[in-house]
Design a protein around this motif. Structure first.
Motif, PDB file in Angstrom:
ATOM      1  N   PRO A  16       0.824  -1.226   0.000  1.00 18.19           N
ATOM      2  CA  PRO A  16       0.000   0.000   0.000  1.00 18.19           C
ATOM      3  C   PRO A  16       0.854   1.270   0.000  1.00 18.19           C
ATOM      4  N   LEU A  17       1.997   1.240   0.683  1.00 18.26           N
ATOM      5  CA  LEU A  17       2.897   2.403   0.713  1.00 18.26           C
ATOM      6  C   LEU A  17       3.455   2.692  -0.673  1.00 18.26           C
ATOM      7  N   ILE A  18       3.862   1.633  -1.378  1.00 20.99           N
ATOM      8  CA  ILE A  18       4.406   1.797  -2.726  1.00 20.99           C
ATOM      9  C   ILE A  18       3.312   2.274  -3.673  1.00 20.99           C
ATOM     10  N   GLU A  40      -4.032   8.535 -15.608  1.00 20.56           N
ATOM     11  CA  GLU A  40      -4.996   7.703 -14.889  1.00 20.56           C
ATOM     12  C   GLU A  40      -4.890   6.231 -15.306  1.00 20.56           C
ATOM     13  N   ARG A  41      -4.626   5.969 -16.579  1.00 20.75           N
ATOM     14  CA  ARG A  41      -4.455   4.573 -17.029  1.00 20.75           C
ATOM     15  C   ARG A  41      -3.236   3.948 -16.364  1.00 20.75           C
ATOM     16  N   ASN A  45      -2.577   0.711 -12.965  1.00 21.75           N
ATOM     17  CA  ASN A  45      -1.736  -0.486 -12.913  1.00 21.75           C
ATOM     18  C   ASN A  45      -1.061  -0.683 -11.559  1.00 21.75           C
ATOM     19  N   PHE A  46      -1.211   0.284 -10.653  1.00 23.66           N
ATOM     20  CA  PHE A  46      -0.407   0.259  -9.431  1.00 23.66           C
ATOM     21  C   PHE A  46      -1.230   0.288  -8.146  1.00 23.66           C
ATOM     22  N   SER A  47      -2.345  -0.430  -8.125  1.00 26.81           N
ATOM     23  CA  SER A  47      -3.091  -0.595  -6.875  1.00 26.81           C
ATOM     24  C   SER A  47      -2.227  -1.422  -5.919  1.00 26.81           C
ATOM     25  N   ALA A  48      -2.579  -1.438  -4.643  1.00 29.85           N
ATOM     26  CA  ALA A  48      -1.828  -2.242  -3.673  1.00 29.85           C
ATOM     27  C   ALA A  48      -1.840  -3.717  -4.072  1.00 29.85           C
ATOM     28  N   ASP A  49      -2.979  -4.216  -4.551  1.00 27.52           N
ATOM     29  CA  ASP A  49      -3.053  -5.618  -4.991  1.00 27.52           C
ATOM     30  C   ASP A  49      -2.139  -5.876  -6.186  1.00 27.52           C
TER      31      ASP A  49
END
Length: 152
Positions: A16-18, A40-41, A45-49
């Motif tokens: 989550p921090l990243i 925004e696209r 690509n960089f959600s915590a999951d």
């Protein structure tokens, strides 16, 4: 006095921090070079999951200052990916230190050259580190540059 920068491998709770670091940095640092639709696209690509999944297939580092995340970088085979430094910490050598960490690891793993898909925003940063442009890549309105450096 400025706190020392610590660079270490990531753990699951860093995701989550990243994610937050990447989201904020892309919105602030890259918005001058790319339209909002691209920003925004890319952020999508960089959600915590998504970061957790990337951790399974890449070597990922986080740079911390005073316990707070200020940068990240990853190595995916012979490709450097997701090198970002918080806008409030840019210009302090954190990106350079992250790249040195990546290059040392790659060399230790027998790699002789590294590639990086550089954004317009980061193109000059990589050039200063000795990376040379190989080709330009267009993905819709997103322009990137594949850059390469011999490391061994």
């Amino acid at each position: 006095m400025m706190d020392e920068i610590e660079i270490r491998g990531v753990i699951g709770s860093d995701a989550p921090l990243i994610s937050e670091l990447l989201t904020n940095t892309i919105r602030i640092s890259n918005s001058a070079d790319y339209p909002a639709s691209v920003i925004e696209r890319v952020i999508g690509n960089f959600s915590a999951d998504a970061i957790l999944k990337l951790m399974d297939s890449r070597i990922v580092w986080i740079a911390l200052q005073g316990g707070e995340p200020v940068g990240t970088a990853s190595l995916d085979g012979n490709t450097v990916r997701t090198v970002f430094v918080s806008p409030t910490a840019q210009g302090r050598g954190i990106g350079r230190r992250l790249m040195q960490t990546v290059e040392v690891e790659a060399f230790a793993n027998g790699m002789k050259a590294l590639q990086v898909p550089a954004s317009l925003t980061a193109r000059n940063f990589y050039a200063r580190l000795g990376y040379n442009e190989v080709r330009e890549v267009l993905f819709g309105e997103e322009r990137t540059f594949v850059m390469e450096k011999q490391i061994g």
